[in-house]
Scaffold this active site. Structure first.
Site, short mmCIF file in Angstrom:
data_model
loop_
_atom_site.label_atom_id
_atom_site.label_comp_id
_atom_site.label_asym_id
_atom_site.label_seq_id
_atom_site.Cartn_x
_atom_site.Cartn_y
_atom_site.Cartn_z
CD GLU A 1 4.15 -2.68 0.25
OE1 GLU A 1 4.45 -2.67 -0.95
OE2 GLU A 1 4.17 -1.67 0.96
CD GLU B 1 7.47 -0.77 3.34
OE1 GLU B 1 7.14 -0.08 2.36
OE2 GLU B 1 7.91 -1.93 3.25
C1 PNW Z 1 6.90 -0.55 -0.94
N1 PNW Z 1 2.57 0.71 -5.50
O1 PNW Z 1 6.82 -0.74 -2.31
C2 PNW Z 1 7.94 -1.56 -0.53
O2 PNW Z 1 7.59 -2.35 0.56
C3 PNW Z 1 9.31 -0.98 -0.41
O3 PNW Z 1 10.23 -1.99 -0.70
C4 PNW Z 1 9.45 0.23 -1.27
O4 PNW Z 1 10.76 0.70 -1.36
C5 PNW Z 1 8.52 1.28 -0.72
O5 PNW Z 1 7.18 0.81 -0.71
C6 PNW Z 1 8.56 2.60 -1.45
O6 PNW Z 1 8.15 2.44 -2.77
C7 PNW Z 1 5.75 -0.34 -3.05
O7 PNW Z 1 2.70 0.66 -6.71
C8 PNW Z 1 5.90 -0.37 -4.43
O8 PNW Z 1 1.49 1.05 -4.97
C9 PNW Z 1 4.86 -0.03 -5.24
C10 PNW Z 1 3.64 0.34 -4.67
C11 PNW Z 1 3.49 0.37 -3.30
C12 PNW Z 1 4.55 0.03 -2.49
#
Ligand code: PNW
Length: 476
Positions: free
Chosen positions: A178, A374
Site C-alpha cells: 500500500e 488483503e
Molecule cells: C491496511 N485507509 O491499512 C494495511 O495494509 C494493514 O496493515 C492494516 O492493518 C489493514 O489495512 C486494516 O486497516 C490501511 O485509510 C490503513 O484507507 C488505512 C487505510 C487503508 C488501509
C-alpha cells in the site's frame, strides 16, 4: 420446514467453486504482530518513533509486545494449519534484517524469518513475503526517508539481502504494501509515520515508492529462482460521488488519479497520468521523475496484489476536510459518506465495489493476474461464556466479498487467490489494539488465542474451494 422447490434450487448443491490451485491465505505485518522490538539486534523503526509520540495512537497503545508472534510463531503456524490455509502473507521487518539501513545483513534477524518459512513449509503453507509494510529503520528516516531518492537504492539492497537468504523457499514476493498509505497517510495527512504533512513531499515520496518497487523487482529477479513470483500490494478503490454533476465527476477524476492511477499507471503503463500532473502543477513540476525511472517502475510483475476494504466517496467542495484523505493539489474535494449502510473504520461495507474494481483494472490495464492480498473488517469481538467468539458480522462480510470475487472471476478477471486481513487480532496502527481484524482472537492480558467463528467458516471455504452457505440461525 419447506422442501426446496424447482423454482428455488437449493444452493447447497452447487456452491460457487474457485479455480483449481486457488490461494487461500491470511495476512499479517511485522510491526503489527511481532513485538520483541529490541530482540536480536533490531533497531527502532519509524513506527517505533511514531507510536512513542503522545496522542498519535489511540489509548497510547504501543507495539512492544503486539501479539508476541516473534516468540509464538510456532503456535501461530499451527493455528494456520488448523484453518487449512495454503498461503500465509507476512512482512519482514527491515530494522531486524538490516539494522543500520545499509550494509551487511543481521544474521539473527534473518534467522527468525528463516525459521518461520521452514515452519510454514513443514505445515504445507506457502509463504507470501512482503518486503516493506511501512516499518523502515529510523536511521533511514533520519536521512530523509522516502523523500530522499537514495531510499530507493537502500530498498533494493535490502531486497537483495532478504532474497539471498530466503529465495530458495519463498515462492511469492511482494515489494511494497500500500504505497498510497506511505505517501499520503505518512506525508500528506501525516496520521501515519513519519507524520509529515507536506503536499510536494507526498508526490515525491509516491514517485520514489514507484521507483523503489521497480528497483526491488530488478533486485529480486537477479536473486530469485525463475519460478519465484514477484508482486506489489496496492490499495486501489472505486471512487463514487453521491450526485452526478460535472463538478462532482471532476472530483471523482481527481480523486481517482490521486488514489489509484498515481500507482497503477507507472506500474502497468510506464507513465504518470497527464491529468494528475496538470492537477498538481502548482505544487510540483514533477522534476523528481528522472529519465529511465518509469521504465524501471514498469518492470513486469507476475501478479498484482489488490488490497480492498471500501470504495471512496467524494464531491466538489466546499465542505469539511477529511483528515484521512488529504487530496493533494485538489483542495476543493470533500469526502461524502453515504448516509446509510454498515460501515467500518475504513468506510462503508460494499462487496459489489470489489467486483467493480477488479473489472475496472482488467478493462483499463489488461489481463494482469490478481491476488486479493488483503480484505477484512474489524469488529469488537469477545470470547463468550461458551468459549466461542461469535463474529457473525465478519462471516457475512467474508461471504459477501467472496461472492463478489467469484462474480469477478466469472466476468473473466484472472484472480489467483484471496488473502484475508488478518490472520490474528493485532496492532492496528493509529487505532492501536482497539480494532480487531483477526480470524483468531487474542486476549490482551494472556495472549491466549481463540479461533473465531469466522475462522471456522473460512476453514470450510478453503476445504471446499468454494463458498459454503451461511449457516442458518441455530435452533432453540
Ligand atoms: C491496511 N485507509 O491499512 C494495511 O495494509 C494493514 O496493515 C492494516 O492493518 C489493514 O489495512 C486494516 O486497516 C490501511 O485509510 C490503513 O484507507 C488505512 C487505510 C487503508 C488501509
Amino acid at each position: 420446514m419447506t422442501a426446496p422447490t424447482e423454482t428455488a434450487p437449493d444452493r447447497r448443491h452447487a456452491p460457487p467453486e474457485f479455480p483449481a490451485g486457488f490461494r487461500w491465505g491470511a495476512a499479517t505485518a511485522a510491526f503489527q504482530v511481532e513485538g520483541a522490538l529490541d530482540a536480536d539486534g533490531r533497531t527502532p523503526s519509524v513506527w517505533d518513533t511514531f507510536t512513542a509520540v503522545p496522542g498519535r495512537v489511540d489509548n497510547g497503545d504501543r507495539a512492544d509486545l503486539a501479539v508476541d508472534h516473534y516468540r509464538r510463531y510456532r503456535d501461530d503456524v499451527a493455528l494456520m494449519a488448523q484453518l487449512g490455509l495454503n498461503t500465509y502473507r507476512f512482512s519482514v521487518s527491515w530494522p531486524r534484517v538490516q539494522p543500520d539501513g545499509r550494509g551487511a545483513a543481521n544474521p539473527k534477524g534473518l534467522d527468525f524469518y528463516s525459521r518461520l518459512v521452514d515452519e510454514l513449509l513443514a505445515n504445507g503453507i506457502e509463504p507470501m513475503l512482503t518486503l516493506y509494510h511501512w516499518d523502515h529503520p529510523q536511521v533511514l528516516q533520519d536521512a530523509g526517508g522516502w523523500a530522499n531518492r537514495d531510499m530507493t537504492e537502500r530498498f533494493a539492497d535490502y531486497a537483495s539481502l532478504v532474497a539471498a537468504r530466503l529465495g530458495d523457499r519463498v515462492p511469492l514476493w511482494v515489494t511494497l504494501n500500500e504505497p498510497w498509505c506511505t505517501a499520503f497517510l505518512g506525508h500528506a495527512s501525516g496520521i501515519h509515520a513519519p507524520g509529515v504533512a507536506d503536499d510536494a513531499t507526498t508526490l515525491t515520496v509516491a514517485h520514489h515508492l514507484n521507483l523503489a518497487h521497480g528497483l526491488g523487482v530488478q533486485a529480486l529477479r537477479a536473486a530469485l529462482p525463475g519460478t519465484a513470483q514477484v508482486s506489489i500490494a496496492l490499495n486501489p478503490a472505486p471512487v463514487r460521488t453521491p450526485v452526478d454533476t460535472p463538478e462532482n465527476q471532476d472530483a471523482v477524476r481527481r480523486a481517482d488519479a490521486l488514489r489509484n492511477r498515481i500507482f497503477l499507471d507507472p506500474l502497468l503503463r510506464g507513465q504518470y497520468p497527464a491529468d494528475l500532473i496538470a492537477d498538481t502543477a502548482h505544487i510540483t513540476d514533477w522534476g523528481f521523475v528522472r529519465d529511465g525511472d518509469l521504465a524501471t517502475a514498469t518492470a513486469p510483475i507476475d501478479v498484482l496484489g489488490v488490497n480492498y476494504y471500501t470504495p471512496l466517496y467524494v464531491a466538489a467542495g466546499p465542505g469539511p476536510a477529511d483528515p484521512y484523505n488529504r487530496w493533494v493539489g485538489s483542495d476543493g474535494l470533500v469526502h461524502i459518506a453515504p448516509a446509510d449502510g454498515p460501515s467500518t473504520i475504513h468506510g462503508v461495507v460494499d462487496a459489489a465495489a470489489l467486483r467493480e474494481l477488479l473489472n475496472r483494472i482488467r478493462h483499463d490495464y489488461g489481463p494482469v493476474p490478481i491476488v486479493i492480498a488483503e480484505n477484512g473488517v474489524a469488529s469488537p469481538d469477545i470470547v463468550g461464556p461458551d468459549g466461542r467468539v461469535d463474529d457473525a458480522g465478519r462471516v457475512a462480510y467474508l461471504h459477501a466479498h467472496l461472492a463478489a470475487l467469484h462474480d469477478a472471476i466469472t466476468d473473466g478477471v484472472d484472480v489467483r487467490g484471496y488473502v484475508m486481513w488478518s490472520l490474528i487480532d493485532n496492532f492496528e496502527w493509529v487505532y492501536g489494539y482497539s480494532q480487531r481484524f483477526g480470524l483468531i482472537h487474542v486476549d490482551r492480558d494472556t495472549q491466549r488465542r481463540t479461533v473465531k467463528d469466522s475462522g471456522h467458516w473460512f476453514r470450510q471455504v478453503i476445504a471446499a474451494n468454494a463458498i459454503p452457505p451461511l449457516d442458518p440461525p441455530a435452533a432453540g
